[in-house]
Design an enzyme around this catalytic site. Sequence first.
Site: not given
Length: 295
Positions: A186-188, A190, A215
């Site tokens: 996951a990242c901020q 996507g 996220l």
Amino acid sequence: MESISLPILNPLLASSGSNLCRKQRSRMMMTSSMASSLNLAVGTTSFSTVRPSRVGVVKMQAVDEDVDLKQMRDMAAAKKRWDGLLREGKVKLLTPREAGYAIQLSNKPLLDVRPSSERNKAWVKGSDWVPIFDNEDNLDAGTLSKKVTSFAMGGWWSGAPTLSFNKLFLPKVEEKFPKETELIVACQKGLRSLAACELLYNAGYQNIFWVQGGLESAEVEDLATEGSQPLKLAGIGGFSEFLGWTDQQRAQAAKEGWGYRLVFTARLFGVILAADALFLGAQQLGHYIQELRGH
């Protein structure tokens, strides 16, 4: 699967809006060169003096357009590969809520690939952190130039940091997780996590899960979190965050009510008063300097 080098995509992934900044910079440089051409034209009747400057402007514009075009093609090629990974099931898709269930019920590890500027604000409890891009902390001339340009072209407003590709990303992930691990990435928002999924798949990881929307799209009840801010606000910064003028903060204000809005309204009035005080102070200083010159 053959993939292009991620550092090539660095300007596209490391800073949102980089293409816009580059186009703005191109326009500014072109305008400056055209102004120089006009100044030369005023001082001489020779057409040959103006012509080289115009040629330089055309060449400069063509180079910047070629760079933008190349980056657009690289991004389109990367998106096509990432879509293929998802379509063929080589990378599985999870919503933030499904990721939360997988962490709680199946004890699957979550790999957070965000830069430290986002990770330090909020993170999923128990997650592992290995950034695929991280803040550029070098103080060499090239890095300082990039930071100044980024700040001038909108970084002061958005707070977007200058990032660089983490060459130790794969080695560090391989130290933490065997290739057979069922790994949630996951990242901020996507995008960077998709790039990380491609790297991991090409390195031999076969059980990869990607958090769709990042996220930032998670609701409060989806994931157990830690940190000073909600996950949704971890990706914002700059003057826009201070004033509460980001989409994420507007959504937060709609939930929190007037108390949340009043804080940022007070900040706005404070900025207006400070700007007014600086303006009046500058006027007074100007009058004082004139009086000194008069004596």
